[in-house]
Design a protein around this motif. Structure first.
Motif, mmCIF file in Angstrom:
data_model
loop_
_atom_site.group_PDB
_atom_site.id
_atom_site.type_symbol
_atom_site.label_atom_id
_atom_site.label_comp_id
_atom_site.label_asym_id
_atom_site.label_seq_id
_atom_site.Cartn_x
_atom_site.Cartn_y
_atom_site.Cartn_z
ATOM 1 N N TYR A 94 0.832 -1.209 0.000
ATOM 2 C CA TYR A 94 0.000 0.000 0.000
ATOM 3 C C TYR A 94 0.863 1.254 0.000
ATOM 4 O O TYR A 94 0.628 2.197 -0.770
ATOM 5 C CB TYR A 94 -0.954 -0.011 1.207
ATOM 6 C CG TYR A 94 -1.879 -1.200 1.185
ATOM 7 C CD1 TYR A 94 -2.912 -1.278 0.251
ATOM 8 C CD2 TYR A 94 -1.705 -2.269 2.055
ATOM 9 C CE1 TYR A 94 -3.741 -2.376 0.190
ATOM 10 C CE2 TYR A 94 -2.533 -3.381 2.014
ATOM 11 C CZ TYR A 94 -3.551 -3.427 1.073
ATOM 12 O OH TYR A 94 -4.367 -4.523 1.005
ATOM 13 N N ALA A 95 1.873 1.273 0.884
ATOM 14 C CA ALA A 95 2.739 2.451 0.970
ATOM 15 C C ALA A 95 3.486 2.651 -0.346
ATOM 16 O O ALA A 95 3.553 3.767 -0.877
ATOM 17 C CB ALA A 95 3.728 2.288 2.124
ATOM 18 N N CYS A 96 3.992 1.564 -0.890
ATOM 19 C CA CYS A 96 4.820 1.664 -2.089
ATOM 20 C C CYS A 96 4.000 2.054 -3.313
ATOM 21 O O CYS A 96 4.378 2.946 -4.062
ATOM 22 C CB CYS A 96 5.562 0.347 -2.242
ATOM 23 S SG CYS A 96 5.826 -0.178 -3.884
ATOM 24 N N LEU A 97 2.839 1.432 -3.506
ATOM 25 C CA LEU A 97 2.021 1.771 -4.681
ATOM 26 C C LEU A 97 1.500 3.200 -4.562
ATOM 27 O O LEU A 97 1.427 3.920 -5.562
ATOM 28 C CB LEU A 97 0.862 0.782 -4.846
ATOM 29 C CG LEU A 97 1.268 -0.636 -5.237
ATOM 30 C CD1 LEU A 97 0.043 -1.538 -5.379
ATOM 31 C CD2 LEU A 97 2.066 -0.649 -6.526
ATOM 32 N N ALA A 98 1.135 3.624 -3.340
ATOM 33 C CA ALA A 98 0.659 4.999 -3.153
ATOM 34 C C ALA A 98 1.776 5.983 -3.484
ATOM 35 O O ALA A 98 1.560 6.969 -4.199
ATOM 36 C CB ALA A 98 0.172 5.201 -1.719
ATOM 37 N N ALA A 99 2.985 5.694 -3.001
ATOM 38 C CA ALA A 99 4.109 6.600 -3.248
ATOM 39 C C ALA A 99 4.476 6.632 -4.729
ATOM 40 O O ALA A 99 4.917 7.653 -5.242
ATOM 41 C CB ALA A 99 5.322 6.185 -2.416
ATOM 42 N N ALA B 59 1.639 8.039 2.634
ATOM 43 C CA ALA B 59 2.666 7.754 1.623
ATOM 44 C C ALA B 59 2.588 8.764 0.478
ATOM 45 O O ALA B 59 3.608 9.265 -0.004
ATOM 46 C CB ALA B 59 2.524 6.323 1.097
ATOM 47 N N MET B 60 1.361 9.085 0.048
ATOM 48 C CA MET B 60 1.208 10.060 -1.040
ATOM 49 C C MET B 60 1.703 11.439 -0.597
ATOM 50 O O MET B 60 2.405 12.130 -1.340
ATOM 51 C CB MET B 60 -0.256 10.151 -1.472
ATOM 52 C CG MET B 60 -0.736 8.931 -2.251
ATOM 53 S SD MET B 60 -2.445 9.150 -2.768
ATOM 54 C CE MET B 60 -2.638 7.748 -3.883
ATOM 55 N N ALA B 61 1.332 11.832 0.632
ATOM 56 C CA ALA B 61 1.726 13.151 1.131
ATOM 57 C C ALA B 61 3.243 13.245 1.252
ATOM 58 O O ALA B 61 3.856 14.224 0.804
ATOM 59 C CB ALA B 61 1.057 13.415 2.474
ATOM 60 N N LEU B 62 3.852 12.215 1.822
ATOM 61 C CA LEU B 62 5.300 12.240 2.018
ATOM 62 C C LEU B 62 6.030 12.242 0.676
ATOM 63 O O LEU B 62 7.017 12.963 0.488
ATOM 64 C CB LEU B 62 5.709 11.013 2.843
ATOM 65 C CG LEU B 62 7.126 10.987 3.396
ATOM 66 C CD1 LEU B 62 7.414 12.235 4.220
ATOM 67 C CD2 LEU B 62 7.337 9.743 4.256
#
Lengths: 105, 240
Positions: free
Chosen positions: A46-51, B196-199
């Motif tokens: 989740y963190a990786c795909l969002a980033a 994660a998007m914000a960072l």
């Protein structure tokens, strides 16, 4: 970029990925029990795909307006649990329509 | 006795291949966009097909493509793959625990390449998992993944620019379709996605910080956000 350099990049990618998949299957024969490590691995996709998605999606098309239209379309459809293919194609269609409209104006 | 084992192997392989068909279709579509993105970045269809055949990972390949196009170091490339594909480590652990310990190392070596989100999901649901089942699924899914990149790469070289511009968003649409539905049901996942998007946005928009390469930025965001989430809110469920 030379062919040799590109081939080396691909081998590094493939080798790293294969090792990650291989080591537990080949060497360990029991499960991870640490709740922290299990949770960490659970959250990683989740963190990786969002980033990877945001803010890159805002510059994914040739025009800013097209990208934003595609992004909003994808968010609305994804939240409504449409299939991967539907969300992806609708986002493409939104970009296409907005960018065609811009050239007409 | 040998006949029984052979029949079992055949049945398992066939069942795996049958379950692999819908996976192969989905793979073709995602990999198609990878081939297209790669050709937009000047990487030929043959090379994106080879990458897909050898790596068999969607997020990993897209992140890797960014690093390669930016001319990043081999270390950066390996680290992005390590972090983004770390979930395969857990899947490989679960599969290993499911296999009979009598299965030797050689079949495990061949099975390991097939540890993807989807093939893992169908394999781990088997009551008695044998490598033959996973190989059956791989026999269908791997050509789907490789062929998608090949066709996407070829079309990417011949389609006009305005069509390619529209296709560039496809992979992000798919990523959103993967992460947003579970985020709607689980507030911890939602928090992870938004953080994660914000960072990532802060890292790409702030002066100085925006000099961090894209591969490292993704690593930093992923490790920080997933690590903090795991500390604050341990998750009991099986990873999907």
């Amino acid at each position: 970029m030379s062919t040799v350099h590109l081939a080396a990049y691909i081998l590094v990618m493939a080798g790293t990925t294969y090792l990650i998949r291989l080591l537990p299957l080949a060497l360990f024969r029991r499960e991870i029990t640490s709740p922290f490590i299990r949770s960490f691995l659970f959250y990683i996709p989740y963190a990786c795909l969002a980033a990877m998605t945001f803010p890159a999606i805002l510059s994914s098309a040739d025009t800013h307006a097209g990208s934003v239209a595609g992004f909003l379309t994808a968010v609305v459809l994804a939240v409504r649990k449409k299939s991967l293919l539907t969300v992806a194609l609708a986002a493409c269609a939104a970009v296409f329509i907005v960018e065609r409209l811009i050239t007409l104006l | 006795m040998n006949d029984v084992i052979l029949t079992d192997r055949k049945t398992d392989f066939r069942q795996g291949a049958r379950d692999g068909v819908p996976i192969a279709l989905g793979y073709f579509a995602v990999s198609f966009t990878f081939g297209m993105a790669a050709s937009r970045d000047g990487i030929g269809a043959f090379w994106s097909a080879l990458t897909s055949l050898l790596c068999l990972s969607s997020a990993g390949q897209f992140a890797g493509l960014e690093v390669i196009v930016a001319g990043g170091s081999f270390l950066e490339l390996a680290l992005t793959q390590l972090v983004i594909n770390l979930r395969y480590l857990l899947m490989s652990f679960s599969l290993s625990a499911k296999l009979s310990s009598g299965i030797s190392t050689a079949p495990r070596l061949l099975m390991a390449h097939g540890v993807t989100d989807e093939i893992f999901a169908i394999s781990v649901c088997r009551r008695h998992l044998t490598p033959w089942y996973t190989w059956g699924a791989m026999a269908v899914a791997v050509p789907g993944w490789t062929g998608g990149a090949l066709v996407g790469g070829i079309l990417g070289e011949i389609l006009p620019g305005f069509l390619l511009s529209a296709f560039g968003i496809a992979i992000y649409g798919m990523f959103l379709a993967i992460i947003l539905p579970p985020a709607g049901e689980d507030r911890a996942i939602l928090a992870v996605v938004l953080a994660a998007m914000a960072l990532r946005a802060i890292l790409s928009w702030t002066p100085v910080l925006k000099n961090i390469s894209s591969g490292f930025a993704i690593i930093i965001v992923t490790v920080l956000v997933a690590g903090i989430a795991a500390l604050l809110h341990p998750h009991a469920e099986e990873p999907s």
